[in-house]
Design a protein around this motif. Structure first.
Motif, PDB file in Angstrom:
ATOM      1  N   SER A   2     -30.440 125.639 -19.322  1.00 55.41           N
ATOM      2  CA  SER A   2     -31.967 126.589 -18.843  1.00 55.41           C
ATOM      3  C   SER A   2     -30.772 128.170 -18.248  1.00 55.41           C
ATOM      4  N   GLU A   3     -31.648 128.890 -18.145  1.00 54.35           N
ATOM      5  CA  GLU A   3     -31.764 130.388 -17.374  1.00 54.35           C
ATOM      6  C   GLU A   3     -30.988 130.180 -16.111  1.00 54.35           C
ATOM      7  N   ALA A   4     -31.406 129.539 -15.190  1.00 52.27           N
ATOM      8  CA  ALA A   4     -30.691 129.346 -14.099  1.00 52.27           C
ATOM      9  C   ALA A   4     -29.403 127.986 -14.678  1.00 52.27           C
ATOM     10  N   GLY A   5     -29.066 127.865 -15.035  1.00 49.03           N
ATOM     11  CA  GLY A   5     -28.164 126.950 -15.619  1.00 49.03           C
ATOM     12  C   GLY A   5     -26.798 127.473 -15.443  1.00 49.03           C
ATOM     13  N   TRP A   6     -27.349 129.212 -16.665  1.00 54.77           N
ATOM     14  CA  TRP A   6     -26.251 130.201 -16.738  1.00 54.77           C
ATOM     15  C   TRP A   6     -25.866 130.770 -15.766  1.00 54.77           C
ATOM     16  N   ILE A   7     -27.214 131.096 -14.564  1.00 51.43           N
ATOM     17  CA  ILE A   7     -26.610 131.809 -13.482  1.00 51.43           C
ATOM     18  C   ILE A   7     -25.572 131.188 -12.664  1.00 51.43           C
TER      19      ILE A   7
END
Length: 113
Positions: A2-7
């Motif tokens: 997810s985007e949060a994981g990438w961040i």
């Protein structure tokens, strides 16, 4: 992922790169300087390891300030500290014990959820 994981991944990588640069650049700079400056850099860099361990300890204890954290939030910190102390006694040096403690803490947080 997810985007949060990438961040989160990029944040961890940026912190790792920043830590590497903080440790290596003064050392390389000190090698090219006079003996007096080189000794100053060596003394300064010898304090970074204990300071990093103290910072990790504070970061792991900070969430315990809230009552909603519960008793299981203290478990990862306790296990990580035990891992750091054990490896420090067995091998010496700060790099491996700090890395192991950080890994154990992250693993415990992941397991507990």
């Amino acid at each position: 992922m997810s985007e949060a994981g990438w961040i989160q991944l990029l944040t961890v990588l940026a912190c790792g790169l920043g830590t590497f640069l903080l440790r290596s650049l003064p050392f390389w700079w000190g090698l090219r300087q006079s003996t007096e400056r080189s000794n100053l850099i060596r003394r300064w860099s010898s304090a970074i390891g204990p300071a990093a361990i103290a910072a990790l300890l504070v970061a792991s204890l900070f969430p315990l300030l809230w009552p909603a954290a519960g008793p299981t939030r203290a478990l990862p910190t306790a296990v990580a500290i035990a891992a750091v102390i054990l490896l420090q006694r067995l091998r010496g040096g700060l790099a491996a014990s700090t890395l192991l403690g950080t890994g154990v803490y992250a693993l415990m947080l992941w397991v507990i959820g």
